[in-house]
Write a protein that holds these residues in place. Structure first.
Motif, PDB file in Angstrom:
ATOM      1  N   LEU A  12       0.819  -1.206   0.000  1.00  0.00           N
ATOM      2  CA  LEU A  12       0.000   0.000   0.000  1.00  0.00           C
ATOM      3  C   LEU A  12       0.857   1.260   0.000  1.00  0.00           C
ATOM      4  CD1 LEU A  12      -2.880  -0.992   2.447  1.00  0.00           C
ATOM      5  CD2 LEU A  12      -2.904  -0.928  -0.055  1.00  0.00           C
ATOM      6  N   ARG A  13       2.030   1.174   0.612  1.00  0.00           N
ATOM      7  CA  ARG A  13       2.929   2.329   0.603  1.00  0.00           C
ATOM      8  C   ARG A  13       3.353   2.669  -0.819  1.00  0.00           C
ATOM      9  NH1 ARG A  13       6.593   0.413   3.660  1.00  0.00           N
ATOM     10  NH2 ARG A  13       8.108  -0.209   2.089  1.00  0.00           N
ATOM     11  N   TRP A  14       3.715   1.646  -1.599  1.00  0.00           N
ATOM     12  CA  TRP A  14       4.129   1.896  -2.984  1.00  0.00           C
ATOM     13  C   TRP A  14       2.952   2.346  -3.837  1.00  0.00           C
ATOM     14  CZ3 TRP A  14       8.846   2.907  -3.433  1.00  0.00           C
ATOM     15  CH2 TRP A  14       9.831   2.203  -2.743  1.00  0.00           C
ATOM     16  N   LEU A  15       1.782   1.808  -3.567  1.00  0.00           N
ATOM     17  CA  LEU A  15       0.595   2.244  -4.305  1.00  0.00           C
ATOM     18  C   LEU A  15       0.282   3.703  -3.983  1.00  0.00           C
ATOM     19  CD1 LEU A  15      -1.634   1.281  -6.244  1.00  0.00           C
ATOM     20  CD2 LEU A  15      -3.009   0.705  -4.227  1.00  0.00           C
ATOM     21  N   ALA A  16       0.414   4.072  -2.713  1.00  0.00           N
ATOM     22  CA  ALA A  16       0.187   5.461  -2.311  1.00  0.00           C
ATOM     23  C   ALA A  16       1.202   6.391  -2.958  1.00  0.00           C
ATOM     24  CB  ALA A  16       0.258   5.576  -0.786  1.00  0.00           C
ATOM     25  N   LEU A  17       2.453   5.949  -3.034  1.00  0.00           N
ATOM     26  CA  LEU A  17       3.489   6.771  -3.660  1.00  0.00           C
ATOM     27  C   LEU A  17       3.215   6.937  -5.155  1.00  0.00           C
ATOM     28  CD1 LEU A  17       6.098   8.327  -3.319  1.00  0.00           C
ATOM     29  CD2 LEU A  17       7.365   6.190  -3.655  1.00  0.00           C
ATOM     30  N   THR A 141      -8.071   3.856  10.790  1.00  0.00           N
ATOM     31  CA  THR A 141      -8.766   5.046  10.294  1.00  0.00           C
ATOM     32  C   THR A 141      -7.844   5.956   9.496  1.00  0.00           C
ATOM     33  OG1 THR A 141     -10.267   4.987  12.196  1.00  0.00           O
ATOM     34  CG2 THR A 141     -10.114   7.060  10.976  1.00  0.00           C
ATOM     35  N   ALA A 142      -6.633   6.180   9.997  1.00  0.00           N
ATOM     36  CA  ALA A 142      -5.713   7.091   9.318  1.00  0.00           C
ATOM     37  C   ALA A 142      -5.357   6.576   7.926  1.00  0.00           C
ATOM     38  CB  ALA A 142      -4.449   7.280  10.150  1.00  0.00           C
ATOM     39  N   ARG A 143      -5.014   5.302   7.822  1.00  0.00           N
ATOM     40  CA  ARG A 143      -4.671   4.732   6.517  1.00  0.00           C
ATOM     41  C   ARG A 143      -5.880   4.738   5.586  1.00  0.00           C
ATOM     42  NH1 ARG A 143      -0.843  -0.588   7.617  1.00  0.00           N
ATOM     43  NH2 ARG A 143       0.917   0.521   8.579  1.00  0.00           N
ATOM     44  N   LEU A 146      -6.357   8.344   4.401  1.00  0.00           N
ATOM     45  CA  LEU A 146      -5.278   8.703   3.478  1.00  0.00           C
ATOM     46  C   LEU A 146      -5.479   8.025   2.130  1.00  0.00           C
ATOM     47  CD1 LEU A 146      -2.579  10.069   2.877  1.00  0.00           C
ATOM     48  CD2 LEU A 146      -1.428   8.050   3.840  1.00  0.00           C
ATOM     49  N   GLY A 147      -5.867   6.764   2.161  1.00  0.00           N
ATOM     50  CA  GLY A 147      -6.102   6.044   0.920  1.00  0.00           C
ATOM     51  C   GLY A 147      -7.180   6.698   0.078  1.00  0.00           C
ATOM     52  N   HIS A 148      -8.271   7.092   0.711  1.00  0.00           N
ATOM     53  CA  HIS A 148      -9.359   7.733  -0.030  1.00  0.00           C
ATOM     54  C   HIS A 148      -8.947   9.119  -0.529  1.00  0.00           C
ATOM     55  CE1 HIS A 148     -12.672   4.873   0.275  1.00  0.00           C
ATOM     56  NE2 HIS A 148     -12.229   4.579   1.485  1.00  0.00           N
ATOM     57  N   ALA A 149      -8.157   9.837   0.267  1.00  0.00           N
ATOM     58  CA  ALA A 149      -7.696  11.161  -0.163  1.00  0.00           C
ATOM     59  C   ALA A 149      -6.801  11.057  -1.396  1.00  0.00           C
ATOM     60  CB  ALA A 149      -6.953  11.854   0.977  1.00  0.00           C
ATOM     61  N   LEU A 150      -5.879  10.102  -1.382  1.00  0.00           N
ATOM     62  CA  LEU A 150      -4.991   9.925  -2.531  1.00  0.00           C
ATOM     63  C   LEU A 150      -5.756   9.410  -3.745  1.00  0.00           C
ATOM     64  CD1 LEU A 150      -1.824   8.413  -0.803  1.00  0.00           C
ATOM     65  CD2 LEU A 150      -2.118  10.726  -1.708  1.00  0.00           C
ATOM     66  N   ALA A 151      -6.727   8.545  -3.499  1.00  0.00           N
ATOM     67  CA  ALA A 151      -7.552   8.051  -4.602  1.00  0.00           C
ATOM     68  C   ALA A 151      -8.315   9.198  -5.251  1.00  0.00           C
ATOM     69  CB  ALA A 151      -8.523   6.988  -4.096  1.00  0.00           C
ATOM     70  N   LEU A 152      -8.879  10.073  -4.426  1.00  0.00           N
ATOM     71  CA  LEU A 152      -9.613  11.217  -4.959  1.00  0.00           C
ATOM     72  C   LEU A 152      -8.691  12.129  -5.761  1.00  0.00           C
ATOM     73  CD1 LEU A 152     -12.263  12.798  -5.110  1.00  0.00           C
ATOM     74  CD2 LEU A 152     -11.623  13.929  -2.967  1.00  0.00           C
ATOM     75  N   GLY A 190     -10.923  -2.225  -3.994  1.00  0.00           N
ATOM     76  CA  GLY A 190     -11.576  -1.563  -5.116  1.00  0.00           C
ATOM     77  C   GLY A 190     -12.399  -0.357  -4.712  1.00  0.00           C
ATOM     78  N   ARG A 191     -12.736  -0.244  -3.427  1.00  0.00           N
ATOM     79  CA  ARG A 191     -13.480   0.931  -2.971  1.00  0.00           C
ATOM     80  C   ARG A 191     -12.701   2.222  -3.244  1.00  0.00           C
ATOM     81  NH1 ARG A 191     -13.683  -0.378   3.401  1.00  0.00           N
ATOM     82  NH2 ARG A 191     -14.459  -2.317   2.453  1.00  0.00           N
ATOM     83  N   LEU A 192     -11.364   2.115  -3.272  1.00  0.00           N
ATOM     84  CA  LEU A 192     -10.564   3.296  -3.584  1.00  0.00           C
ATOM     85  C   LEU A 192     -10.721   3.695  -5.042  1.00  0.00           C
ATOM     86  CD1 LEU A 192      -7.243   2.616  -1.625  1.00  0.00           C
ATOM     87  CD2 LEU A 192      -9.280   3.869  -0.892  1.00  0.00           C
ATOM     88  N   TRP A 193     -10.908   2.717  -5.908  1.00  0.00           N
ATOM     89  CA  TRP A 193     -11.152   3.013  -7.324  1.00  0.00           C
ATOM     90  C   TRP A 193     -12.492   3.730  -7.477  1.00  0.00           C
ATOM     91  CZ3 TRP A 193      -7.084   0.385  -6.162  1.00  0.00           C
ATOM     92  CH2 TRP A 193      -6.088   0.120  -7.097  1.00  0.00           C
ATOM     93  N   LEU A 194     -13.465   3.341  -6.671  1.00  0.00           N
ATOM     94  CA  LEU A 194     -14.767   4.010  -6.704  1.00  0.00           C
ATOM     95  C   LEU A 194     -14.629   5.457  -6.242  1.00  0.00           C
ATOM     96  CD1 LEU A 194     -17.804   3.605  -7.218  1.00  0.00           C
ATOM     97  CD2 LEU A 194     -18.038   2.921  -4.822  1.00  0.00           C
TER      98      LEU A 194
END
Length: 223
Positions: A12-17, A141-143, A146-152, A190-194
């Motif tokens: 997830l770290r590499w995906l976030a980067l 919660t934090a991750r 953060l995941g949704h923020a980066l996805a957006l 996949g919720r992040l893709w949504l």
């Protein structure tokens, strides 16, 4: 089918980067325009040279953490080649067009360069979709936030690039497909893709309806 067990720590770290690099570097031209020129070129052109180096390696490392099949690696290779070629063509033609405008420079800068570059980006998204969307979502919660923020941020980048790049058919098709896929895999990562592509799709549809087409924001004085 993609694996459903968590990949090694760090995926997830590499995906976030990757998402961060994509969102930042794909707005380089606007963000660094105020830096001005250096000789016959712009500072933005030189900074933009870093884009493939910023986006593709973390994507590869994210994929590596999921232990992908050869087919997934083959798709990544095609994506990386298309992305790099398209970006290079666009960057060179755009730099030339800034000092010596003409139909040939415009062709390679806008239609050819943008469609090649963003097709590469779409293939990269397809690769990551194949590897990640059925993985477990981030814990904590934090991750999660953060995941949704980066996805957006990534989704909004896709929308703005589509509009300014003049690639509405490609942008709409990709956003629609990934929104549907995100919905069907919303119980997983996949919720992040949504989160990323549902807003992007709405923005693109609203822009087209409001303007009766897809004029570039720069032609409307927005940039």
């Amino acid at each position: 089918m993609p694996p459903t067990t968590p990949p090694p720590t760090g995926h997830l770290r590499w995906l976030a980067l990757t998402a961060t690099a994509y969102a930042i570097t794909h707005h380089t031209g606007v963000a660094t325009a105020a830096l001005g020129t250096i000789g016959p070129t712009r500072w933005a052109d030189w900074i933009d040279l870093l884009t493939p180096y910023a986006v593709l390696p973390p994507a590869a490392l994210a994929l590596h953490a999921t232990r992908p099949t050869r087919r997934v690696w083959a798709l990544y290779l095609i994506a990386a080649l298309t992305y790099t070629e398209g970006h290079g063509i666009h960057l060179a033609a755009n730099s030339i067009h800034n000092t010596a405008p003409g139909p040939t420079a415009h062709l390679w800068d806008e239609p050819a360069g943008h469609y090649l570059w963003y097709t590469g980006a779409a293939l990269l998204l397809a690769t990551l979709t194949t590897a990640f969307t059925r993985q477990p979502p981030p814990h904590g919660t934090a991750r999660h936030l953060l995941g949704h923020a980066l996805a957006l941020a990534a989704g909004l980048t896709w929308a703005t690039n589509t509009l300014e790049g003049g690639t509405a058919p490609l942008g709409l098709a990709v956003a629609a497909a990934l929104t549907v896929h995100g919905w069907t895999t919303r119980a997983h990562l996949g919720r992040l893709w949504l989160t990323a592509f549902a807003p992007a799709l709405l923005i693109l549809i609203a822009w087209g309806l409001h303007h009766g087409g897809y004029p570039q924001p720069s032609t409307l004085g927005w940039i």
